[in-house]
Design an enzyme around this catalytic site. Structure first.
Site, mmCIF file in Angstrom:
data_model
loop_
_atom_site.group_PDB
_atom_site.id
_atom_site.type_symbol
_atom_site.label_atom_id
_atom_site.label_comp_id
_atom_site.label_asym_id
_atom_site.label_seq_id
_atom_site.Cartn_x
_atom_site.Cartn_y
_atom_site.Cartn_z
ATOM 1 C CE LYS A 12 -4.350 -0.025 0.549
ATOM 2 N NZ LYS A 12 -5.192 -0.564 -0.548
ATOM 3 C CB THR A 57 -2.544 -3.432 -0.593
ATOM 4 O OG1 THR A 57 -3.796 -3.103 -1.177
ATOM 5 C CG2 THR A 57 -1.673 -4.180 -1.588
ATOM 6 N NE ARG A 175 26.387 30.050 -8.458
ATOM 7 C CZ ARG A 175 26.278 28.887 -9.078
ATOM 8 N NH1 ARG A 175 25.713 28.818 -10.273
ATOM 9 N NH2 ARG A 175 26.722 27.778 -8.519
ATOM 10 C CD GLN A 219 28.137 20.530 -10.360
ATOM 11 O OE1 GLN A 219 28.030 21.674 -9.890
ATOM 12 N NE2 GLN A 219 27.888 20.266 -11.628
ATOM 13 C CG HIS A 247 19.113 28.091 -12.485
ATOM 14 N ND1 HIS A 247 20.428 27.774 -12.262
ATOM 15 C CD2 HIS A 247 18.596 27.041 -13.180
ATOM 16 C CE1 HIS A 247 20.699 26.594 -12.797
ATOM 17 N NE2 HIS A 247 19.602 26.121 -13.354
#
Ligand SMILES: O=c1[nH]c(=O)c2[nH]c(=O)[nH]c2[nH]1
Length: 296
Positions: A12, A57, A175, A219, A247
């Protein structure tokens, strides 16, 4: 021509389970979404429709509700392990159970400076997660966090990437960096782990590292967060991330004769860069099925 049944599981998905526990007049709220998936010798139902090994289920869902009533849910890892063991221990043909729990936190509303006894608010969409896999003789635990939204308005650069005829992105040494952290970590030797403390400390480490690591790429930030968690938490063998790069593009204000000194941004919701990666301890045990199964 031979045809046979391949890997299969059933259960389920996304059982919404809310509990209210009362101590005196004070209510304690838990908000869970629970999923189960059972594996084992289930060829009969697929091949002939013989359901004698199929714990419905619907019964799996009811077990979740009943367990939530009979014992305090406690940490989501413990709740998931109890459910997984129940399915494996009581069903002869079931040899593996995967139980996933996602918890949304509710905060008490403050009224006249005091936390209210039975009224709550939920701000962000952050969830604490766990996926456990239970076999008859052992279990694996993978926990994590979903939708932990973070942003830093400086301390992030991105430059030095290859330029070809399709490159338009401008290099930047300042940024906005923003993401919604989805992380999964797998525990090793998990008996005796304080699940709540481990989660709290990992979350704190992720946030502190995001804030303090000067970033040359998302990264690099991903690796730094993973490394910090592995250095701080010996119970964690490996951590995996999925980080959408939310962004924030500088708006070109020159048509209006205005300069934009990193003050006005367009927050794009799509497309987004998707940075994914794993950071692993050299001496980590081989991952169990809960790791392979856990989708980010
Ligand atoms: O941190 C980043 N990593 C990238 O791989 C990438 N690509 C991109 O366009 N912007 C960024 N930012």
């Amino acid at each position: 021509m031979g045809i046979s049944l391949g890997p299969n599981q059933y259960g389920k998905a996304e059982v919404r389970l809310v509990t209210v526990r009362r101590t005196g007049g004070v209510h304690h709220l838990r908000d869970l979404t629970v999923s189960s998936a059972l594996r084992g010798d289930l060829s009969a139902t697929h091949l002939t429709g013989d359901n004698s090994a199929v714990l419905a289920t619907d019964t799996q869902k009811n077990t979740m509700y009943a367990f939530a009533k009979q014992q305090d849910v406690g940490e989501i890892e413990d709740f998931a392990l109890r459910l997984g063991r129940r399915f494996v221990d009581t069903q002869e043909k079931i040899t593996g159970a995967r139980v996933s729990v996602e918890e949304r936190e509710w905060d008490r509303i403050t009224v006249d400076g005091a936390p209210h006894a039975h009224s709550f608010s939920s701000s962000g969409g952050e969830r604490r997660t766990t996926t456990v896999t239970v076999h008859p003789d052992r279990a694996w635990v993978v926990s994590g966090v979903d939708g932990l939204v973070v942003l830093k308005s400086t301390g992030s650069e991105f430059h030095g990437y290859p330029k070809d005829e399709y490159t338009t992105l401008a290099e930047t040494d300042d940024r906005i960096l923003a993401t919604a952290v989805t992380a999964r970590w797998r525990y090793e030797g998990f008996t005796g782990i304080d699940w709540a403390k481990s989660h709290r400390e990992i979350r704190r480490t992720l946030l502190e590292t995001f804030a303090t690591k000067h970033s040359l790429s998302l990264q690099q930030t991903l690796y730094a967060m993973g490394e910090a968690v592995l250095l701080a938490r010996p119970e964690v063998a490996e951590i995996r991330f999925s980080l959408p790069n939310k962004h924030h593009f500088l708006v070109d204000l020159s048509p209006f004769g205005l300069e934009n000194h990193n003050e006005v941004f367009y927050a794009a919701d799509r497309p987004y860069g998707l940075i994914e990666g794993t950071v692993v301890r050299d001496e980590a045990e081989e991952p169990g099925p809960a790791w392979t199964d856990a989708v980010l």
